[in-house]
Write an enzyme that holds these catalytic residues in place. Sequence first.
Site, PDB file in Angstrom:
ATOM      1  N   ASP A 291       0.954  -1.009  -0.054  1.00  0.00           N
ATOM      2  CA  ASP A 291      -0.077   0.138  -0.042  1.00  0.00           C
ATOM      3  C   ASP A 291       0.916   1.263   0.013  1.00  0.00           C
ATOM      4  O   ASP A 291       0.901   2.087   0.903  1.00  0.00           O
ATOM      5  CB  ASP A 291      -1.046  -0.045   1.110  1.00  0.00           C
ATOM      6  CG  ASP A 291      -2.095   0.997   1.137  1.00  0.00           C
ATOM      7  OD1 ASP A 291      -2.217   1.604   0.253  1.00  0.00           O
ATOM      8  OD2 ASP A 291      -2.637   1.005   2.200  1.00  0.00           O
ATOM      9  N   LYS A 293       0.991   3.676  -1.925  1.00  0.00           N
ATOM     10  CA  LYS A 293       0.285   5.268  -2.344  1.00  0.00           C
ATOM     11  C   LYS A 293       1.396   6.059  -3.126  1.00  0.00           C
ATOM     12  O   LYS A 293       1.479   7.218  -2.645  1.00  0.00           O
ATOM     13  CB  LYS A 293      -0.050   5.840  -1.198  1.00  0.00           C
ATOM     14  CG  LYS A 293      -1.389   5.020  -0.297  1.00  0.00           C
ATOM     15  CD  LYS A 293      -2.088   5.738   0.601  1.00  0.00           C
ATOM     16  CE  LYS A 293      -3.340   4.968   1.376  1.00  0.00           C
ATOM     17  NZ  LYS A 293      -2.646   3.950   2.046  1.00  0.00           N
ATOM     18  N   ASP A 296       3.611  10.535  -7.686  1.00  0.00           N
ATOM     19  CA  ASP A 296       4.736  11.360  -8.156  1.00  0.00           C
ATOM     20  C   ASP A 296       4.671  11.213  -9.720  1.00  0.00           C
ATOM     21  O   ASP A 296       3.856  10.906 -10.189  1.00  0.00           O
ATOM     22  CB  ASP A 296       6.219  10.961  -7.537  1.00  0.00           C
ATOM     23  CG  ASP A 296       7.200  12.355  -7.292  1.00  0.00           C
ATOM     24  OD1 ASP A 296       7.014  13.249  -8.249  1.00  0.00           O
ATOM     25  OD2 ASP A 296       7.437  12.514  -6.118  1.00  0.00           O
TER      26      ASP A 296
HETATM   27  P1  5BU Z   1      -7.557  -0.019   9.695  1.00  0.00           P
HETATM   28  O1  5BU Z   1      -6.871  -0.454  11.112  1.00  0.00           O
HETATM   29  O2  5BU Z   1      -8.680  -1.103   9.361  1.00  0.00           O
HETATM   30  O3  5BU Z   1      -8.421   1.460   9.884  1.00  0.00           O
HETATM   31  O4  5BU Z   1      -6.421   0.217   8.322  1.00  0.00           O
HETATM   32  C1  5BU Z   1      -6.810   0.511   7.268  1.00  0.00           C
HETATM   33  C2  5BU Z   1      -5.857   0.045   6.410  1.00  0.00           C
HETATM   34  O5  5BU Z   1      -5.986   0.645   5.103  1.00  0.00           O
HETATM   35  C3  5BU Z   1      -4.787   1.095   6.622  1.00  0.00           C
HETATM   36  O6  5BU Z   1      -3.221   0.529   6.334  1.00  0.00           O
HETATM   37  C4  5BU Z   1      -4.684   2.252   5.761  1.00  0.00           C
HETATM   38  O7  5BU Z   1      -3.703   2.901   5.310  1.00  0.00           O
HETATM   39  C5  5BU Z   1      -5.506   1.825   4.628  1.00  0.00           C
HETATM   40  N1  5BU Z   1      -6.400   2.981   3.956  1.00  0.00           N
HETATM   41  C6  5BU Z   1      -7.389   3.328   4.640  1.00  0.00           C
HETATM   42  O8  5BU Z   1      -7.551   2.964   5.765  1.00  0.00           O
HETATM   43  N2  5BU Z   1      -8.026   4.382   3.877  1.00  0.00           N
HETATM   44  C7  5BU Z   1      -8.199   4.511   2.711  1.00  0.00           C
HETATM   45  O9  5BU Z   1      -8.689   5.440   2.271  1.00  0.00           O
HETATM   46  C8  5BU Z   1      -6.910   3.977   2.034  1.00  0.00           C
HETATM   47  C9  5BU Z   1      -5.935   3.148   2.716  1.00  0.00           C
HETATM   48 BR1  5BU Z   1      -6.391   4.537   0.266  1.00  0.00          BR
END
Ligand code: 5BU
Length: 449
Positions: A291, A293, A296
């Site tokens: 992930d 992201k 650039d």
């Molecule tokens: P959580 O602990 O279930 O809240 O983690 C969610 C994961 O998904 C975390 O690694 C975030 O960086 C990722 N994420 C997110 O929560 N929301 C988004 O919009 C995006 C990525 Br894009």
Amino acid sequence: MNPREDFLLKAFELGIIKFGNFTLKSGIESPFYVDLRPLASSPQLLKTLSNNLLELVDNKDFELICGVPYAALPMATAMSLTSNIPLIIKRKENKGYGTKRMVEGVFHEGQTCLLVEDVITSGKSLLETIDQVEREGLIVEDLVVVLDREQGGVDKLRERGYHVQTLFTINEVIDILHKYHRLTDSEKVKIKEFLNNPTEEVVQKRLPLEEKKVTHPIGKRLVELALKKQSNLIASADLITSAEVLRFANEVADHIVALKLHSDIIQDFSDDLIYQLKKLAKEKEFLLFEDRKFADIGNTQEMQFKKSIYKISDWADLVTVHPIGGAESLKVFENTGVITLAEMSSKGALTDDYYFSKVINVSENEPKVLGCVAQRKIGDHLLLFTPGVNINVSGDSKGQQYNTPEVVFNNYHTDFMIVGRGLYKSADVKTAAKEYQTLGWIAYLQSLN
Ligand code: 5BU
């Protein structure tokens, strides 16, 4: 030719309706596409239109006229100038800062307001608009709409007691265009057939995973794994040591289709960790998802992808990218599947409707992209990934917002849910993974009906 026909043909020349094959936002294929925004480019037509709309309600008094961006805004403005009734503007979205009002302008509670809309389809979005205007204390009884797509919207609003007046119906538009040879006989037949089908049903339905029109090999593999393991769960291993990541991966392995990492938070990241994860992924059949992201220019992204100490290109089946650098910046990811970020789950995210639709457009046209992250429906050509899923809490103190599996599968028609803390903070990770897997799969199966 009567004045209505004359108006319509001139508006047609401006491009308000196009014929061909169009994929609507809902994913359904339509033989025509309506966009009334070009009307503002002809002051004469806009004036005629505004007079016609005012005539529909000329026996009534209103204290305000409300325009809904964008197409209806110039129309409402023109009506306000002619009638001397003050204009207010209903925002498309809350701007998320400042006054936080959904309606802009000078008004007070209890005033009567005429609502102006460009197109009415099922009436759903118009009811939401009315609701937001009424929440500001305004009284909405009358609505004028330029085009009725005849998909039940007018009846729905009338049932709720609103007076809706429409200038044209879509069938009338098609008949006039056909009469004046802007449409051939066969085009007319095709469009009428489409209009006679209950498209609302089609809009509501989601495609089963195996019927999604995904062409990217990694996307196909993901679908295959989901069907085989009966899982749409992606576990997010947001842990800071290799030992924790490996322990977590082992516990969730049987229940997931992919393991998502943020490799730059792993303090002792090493080739050995990747070696172990790859081995486990092969044995237990799941994909590795970084992930990262990326956000650039292509050249920098290429170096971040291939040359950093994380050597992402060596092991990641999937990576996330903010396509803010434009479509060409996505070309550097070689055989790794790209998931673009169209909308984020956190409160106040800047990924508004406009940005969202631009990302979808770029993603649909770039073969390296197999799907998008979003919190709403997208078309059938991309897989939808939704983070922000948790069955126990509704958010955290840093802006994260959670939904349940039922909501993301039924309402957003997501294909894969991403769960982090719901799993790794659980006292019994393996049981939690099994529970999320079951809940996700049941919600998916239910959303097919
Ligand atoms: P959580 O602990 O279930 O809240 O983690 C969610 C994961 O998904 C975390 O690694 C975030 O960086 C990722 N994420 C997110 O929560 N929301 C988004 O919009 C995006 C990525 Br894009």
